[in-house]
Design a protein around this motif. Structure first.
Motif, PDB file in Angstrom:
ATOM      1  N   LYS A  91      46.187  25.135  33.677  1.00 12.20           N
ATOM      2  CA  LYS A  91      45.677  26.419  34.366  1.00 12.20           C
ATOM      3  C   LYS A  91      45.209  26.244  35.440  1.00 12.20           C
ATOM      4  O   LYS A  91      43.487  25.478  35.622  1.00 12.20           O
ATOM      5  CB  LYS A  91      44.935  27.494  33.080  1.00 12.20           C
ATOM      6  N   GLU A 119      45.379  29.584  40.861  1.00 11.86           N
ATOM      7  CA  GLU A 119      46.469  30.007  41.347  1.00 11.86           C
ATOM      8  C   GLU A 119      46.884  30.687  40.419  1.00 11.86           C
ATOM      9  O   GLU A 119      47.775  31.508  40.331  1.00 11.86           O
ATOM     10  CB  GLU A 119      46.701  29.199  41.816  1.00 11.86           C
ATOM     11  N   GLY A 120      46.935  29.634  38.911  1.00 15.03           N
ATOM     12  CA  GLY A 120      47.547  30.114  38.205  1.00 15.03           C
ATOM     13  C   GLY A 120      47.990  29.203  37.411  1.00 15.03           C
ATOM     14  O   GLY A 120      47.492  28.320  37.147  1.00 15.03           O
ATOM     15  N   TYR A 121      49.354  29.353  36.280  1.00 14.87           N
ATOM     16  CA  TYR A 121      49.737  27.976  35.762  1.00 14.87           C
ATOM     17  C   TYR A 121      50.914  27.233  36.382  1.00 14.87           C
ATOM     18  O   TYR A 121      51.107  27.699  37.262  1.00 14.87           O
ATOM     19  CB  TYR A 121      50.014  28.749  34.498  1.00 14.87           C
ATOM     20  N   LYS A 158      55.161  26.266  39.572  1.00 11.79           N
ATOM     21  CA  LYS A 158      54.449  27.271  39.400  1.00 11.79           C
ATOM     22  C   LYS A 158      55.332  27.709  38.099  1.00 11.79           C
ATOM     23  O   LYS A 158      56.322  27.573  38.337  1.00 11.79           O
ATOM     24  CB  LYS A 158      54.464  28.299  40.346  1.00 11.79           C
ATOM     25  N   ILE A 159      54.858  29.131  37.138  1.00 19.26           N
ATOM     26  CA  ILE A 159      55.190  29.472  36.460  1.00 19.26           C
ATOM     27  C   ILE A 159      54.088  31.016  35.805  1.00 19.26           C
ATOM     28  O   ILE A 159      52.764  30.986  35.728  1.00 19.26           O
ATOM     29  CB  ILE A 159      55.384  28.474  34.851  1.00 19.26           C
ATOM     30  N   THR A 160      55.375  32.378  35.828  1.00 18.46           N
ATOM     31  CA  THR A 160      54.262  33.087  35.539  1.00 18.46           C
ATOM     32  C   THR A 160      54.197  33.447  34.367  1.00 18.46           C
ATOM     33  O   THR A 160      54.542  33.164  33.405  1.00 18.46           O
ATOM     34  CB  THR A 160      55.585  34.787  36.380  1.00 18.46           C
ATOM     35  N   GLN A 161      53.038  35.125  34.100  1.00 14.05           N
ATOM     36  CA  GLN A 161      52.913  35.430  32.936  1.00 14.05           C
ATOM     37  C   GLN A 161      54.384  35.818  32.499  1.00 14.05           C
ATOM     38  O   GLN A 161      54.174  34.893  30.910  1.00 14.05           O
ATOM     39  CB  GLN A 161      52.027  36.065  32.619  1.00 14.05           C
ATOM     40  N   ASP A 162      54.921  36.493  32.796  1.00 13.22           N
ATOM     41  CA  ASP A 162      56.624  36.669  32.344  1.00 13.22           C
ATOM     42  C   ASP A 162      56.867  35.861  31.897  1.00 13.22           C
ATOM     43  O   ASP A 162      57.877  35.159  30.985  1.00 13.22           O
ATOM     44  CB  ASP A 162      57.127  37.731  33.700  1.00 13.22           C
ATOM     45  N   GLN A 163      56.868  34.327  32.863  1.00 14.28           N
ATOM     46  CA  GLN A 163      57.917  33.510  32.734  1.00 14.28           C
ATOM     47  C   GLN A 163      57.570  33.001  31.231  1.00 14.28           C
ATOM     48  O   GLN A 163      58.124  32.056  30.709  1.00 14.28           O
ATOM     49  CB  GLN A 163      58.135  32.535  33.618  1.00 14.28           C
TER      50      GLN A 163
END
Length: 156
Positions: free
Chosen positions: A46, A49-51, A61-66
């Motif tokens: 993490k 910028e995110g995960y 990159k991987i989103t929360q939805d993914q």
């Protein structure tokens, strides 16, 4: 011949029948392994910028939805503290270790590395030839060659 149906088979970084370094920890490859019926182990960090997926360096990159979509099949290997804490708080199955022989996952399952006997947990990357008894006794196996693990586990 039928396979021992109690065994959890986990595709190491998405690898399930060979080592594919250029595909490891990519979303497409992880979905492919899930489509073959395997759980997956994925390396995740993490950042601000995110995960980010990747073992030694960022791959995808991987989103929360993914993450949510993959979560039912995924053993998240947190590569930094921020990923570990956040994934636990979000209710995902996660563990962290560096050079440790054993780690405890967020769901109380012992994750062991290489040649460690672990009848109550997951053995990661055992040697198919020398660790056959360890493999047969484990709750599950995380490996790059699940095809060979399946052959070993077939019973008559």
């Amino acid at each position: 011949m039928e396979l021992n149906s109690c065994m959890i088979l986990i595709a190491h970084r998405g690898n399930y029948n060979s080592v594919q370094p250029n595909r490891e920890n990519t979303l497409a490859y992880l979905h492919e392994a899930i489509g073959k019926g395997y759980d997956i182990e994925v390396d995740i960090r993490k950042t601000r910028e995110g995960y980010i997926l990747g073992h030694d360096y960022p791959v995808d990159k991987i989103t929360q939805d993914q993450i949510q979509e993959l979560s039912p099949y995924t053993w998240f290997h947190a590569k930094n503290y921020e990923a570990l804490v956040s994934l636990i708080q979000e209710g995902h199955h996660v563990f962290a270790h560096d050079q440790d022989l054993w780690a405890l996952t967020s769901r109380g399952i012992v994750w062991s590395h290489k040649h460690q006997n672990n009848p109550q947990g997951i053995v990661c990357m055992p040697d198919i030839i020398t660790d056959q008894e360890i493999i047969r006794q484990a709750l599950g196996v995380c490996h790059d060659r699940l095809d060979l693990v399946e052959d070993l586990l077939k019973v008559t």
